[in-house]
Design a protein around this motif. Structure first.
Motif, PDB file in Angstrom:
ATOM      1  N   THR A 161      30.561  -2.252   0.139  1.00  0.00           N
ATOM      2  CA  THR A 161      30.756  -2.173  -1.309  1.00  0.00           C
ATOM      3  C   THR A 161      29.436  -1.911  -2.019  1.00  0.00           C
ATOM      4  O   THR A 161      29.353  -1.090  -2.942  1.00  0.00           O
ATOM      5  CB  THR A 161      31.376  -3.480  -1.834  1.00  0.00           C
TER       6      THR A 161
ATOM      7  N   GLU B 233      32.095  -6.196   4.586  1.00  0.00           N
ATOM      8  CA  GLU B 233      32.734  -5.580   3.419  1.00  0.00           C
ATOM      9  C   GLU B 233      31.783  -5.559   2.221  1.00  0.00           C
ATOM     10  O   GLU B 233      31.761  -4.593   1.451  1.00  0.00           O
ATOM     11  CB  GLU B 233      34.009  -6.349   3.063  1.00  0.00           C
ATOM     12  N   SER B 234      31.005  -6.613   2.069  1.00  0.00           N
ATOM     13  CA  SER B 234      30.047  -6.676   0.956  1.00  0.00           C
ATOM     14  C   SER B 234      28.988  -5.586   1.090  1.00  0.00           C
ATOM     15  O   SER B 234      28.594  -4.961   0.099  1.00  0.00           O
ATOM     16  CB  SER B 234      29.377  -8.052   0.920  1.00  0.00           C
TER      17      SER B 234
ATOM     18  N   MET C 230      38.019  -6.319  -5.325  1.00  0.00           N
ATOM     19  CA  MET C 230      36.976  -6.823  -4.440  1.00  0.00           C
ATOM     20  C   MET C 230      35.597  -6.731  -5.081  1.00  0.00           C
ATOM     21  O   MET C 230      34.824  -7.695  -5.085  1.00  0.00           O
ATOM     22  CB  MET C 230      36.993  -6.026  -3.123  1.00  0.00           C
TER      23      MET C 230
ATOM     24  N   SER D  12      38.063 -12.741   4.394  1.00  0.00           N
ATOM     25  CA  SER D  12      37.599 -11.426   3.953  1.00  0.00           C
ATOM     26  C   SER D  12      37.426 -11.427   2.435  1.00  0.00           C
ATOM     27  O   SER D  12      38.059 -12.214   1.718  1.00  0.00           O
ATOM     28  CB  SER D  12      38.580 -10.325   4.353  1.00  0.00           C
TER      29      SER D  12
ATOM     30  N   TRP E 202      36.902  -2.564  10.816  1.00  0.00           N
ATOM     31  CA  TRP E 202      36.310  -2.126   9.547  1.00  0.00           C
ATOM     32  C   TRP E 202      37.242  -1.095   8.929  1.00  0.00           C
ATOM     33  O   TRP E 202      37.560  -0.081   9.561  1.00  0.00           O
ATOM     34  CB  TRP E 202      34.940  -1.515   9.776  1.00  0.00           C
ATOM     35  N   LYS E 203      37.652  -1.302   7.720  1.00  0.00           N
ATOM     36  CA  LYS E 203      38.618  -0.422   7.080  1.00  0.00           C
ATOM     37  C   LYS E 203      37.961   0.429   6.006  1.00  0.00           C
ATOM     38  O   LYS E 203      37.330  -0.093   5.104  1.00  0.00           O
ATOM     39  CB  LYS E 203      39.765  -1.244   6.475  1.00  0.00           C
TER      40      LYS E 203
END
Length: 303
Positions: A170, A166-167, A229, A217, A34-35
């Motif tokens: 965000t 990631e969603s 993104m 991703s 996880w970034k």
């Protein structure tokens, strides 16, 4: 007398929690891919943290079933708190913070790198002079759901979909922007675009279908169409009614259905060809979306 130095905590370090808490987290995403953000699941005894500030934004989510009496000093302000399940406290980076609670506490800590948060804001529109504001504990159902969803993905032994994770991150950033930030009246509003152009939508969908066997991703798909993104995710959903991670998942299951009905390859091989890390995860998702297991589906269509 010299002013006492405030402890600075950097959650980019694996053992950062030990600087302010007596026990290590029960679960941590530190070693996951996880970034820009991190999740830690805690169960801590009654405790008082030292006065500290973090290099990251901190979102604390209570998992308490019973009311926990607590006190918090946040940015020089003091408040008594009766914390219950779903209460959320927001502590921006570099904010002085002390928390003390009188009984065992169960909670999640989400830490966001300021650069990650700022990038999500800038990609959502032309915002200026936006500041994340400290907030004492209060209920926030959406943040609670995001935290629990991230915890669930982490508990899947790293087999969760990166695009889904990631969603979630965000979505958290945009929710914080809308409800926990102060910004000038001249800041632009969120874009009101109606969706992706036909060309960009076709490019994104083609790329997804051509790479279903890979770990897709959100950043990767957005790069294909030359968009950020967040902007891509929002316009993609406006275009077809599904978030990118939902669409990818549906495509994988639809491809699996075709392979199950038209080929003799094993379910384990199908699992790999449609981008799942293991057969157990594939079976669980397939059952959730189709109502039966892949094996039962193959037997049904072969009759």
């Amino acid at each position: 007398m010299p002013e006492e130095k405030i402890l600075t905590v950097d959650f980019a370090h694996q053992d950062a929690c030990s600087e302010i808490l007596p026990r290590s987290p029960l679960l941590s995403s530190y070693h996951a891919s996880w970034k820009g953000f991190r999740l830690d699941h805690h169960q801590q005894p009654a405790h008082e943290t030292p006065e500290h500030s973090s290099q990251q934004h901190i979102i604390a989510i209570s998992l308490q079933n019973n009311v926990t009496k607590a006190e918090r000093v946040l940015d020089g302000r003091f408040q008594y708190e009766n914390i219950i399940n779903g209460d959320v406290a927001v502590i921006p980076a570099n904010t002085h913070h002390i928390s003390r609670w009188q009984s065992e506490g169960k909670f999640l800590l989400i830490t966001l790198e300021p650069a990650f948060f700022t990038r999500a804001i800038l990609e959502s529109g032309d915002f200026q002079d936006v500041d994340l504001i400290p907030h004492f504990a209060r209920p926030d159902l959406l943040i609670q759901q995001i935290g629990l969803a991230l915890k669930s993905e982490l508990e899947s032994d790293g087999m969760g979909s990166l695009i889904y994770i990631e969603s979630l991150a965000t979505t958290l950033c945009i929710h914080l922007l809308r409800h926990y930030c102060a910004f000038s009246e001249t800041s632009a509003k969120l874009s009101k675009d109606k969706g992706l152009s036909r060309t960009k939508l076709r490019q994104a969908i083609s790329y997804i279908h051509e790479n279903l066997e890979k770990e897709l991703s959100l950043v990767e798909i957005a790069d294909v169409v030359g968009m950020s993104m967040y902007h891509f995710s929002r316009l993609f959903k406006q275009s077809i009614g599904f978030a990118p991670h939902q669409y990818v998942l549906n495509c994988r299951i639809e491809k699996a259905k075709k392979l199950l009905s038209r080929t003799e390859i094993t379910i384990e091989q199908i699992c790999q060809q449609v981008g799942f890390h293991n057969q157990s995860h594939f079976t669980n998702v397939f059952r959730k979306l189709i109502g039966i297991t892949p094996k039962a589906y193959r037997e049904k269509v072969s009759q």
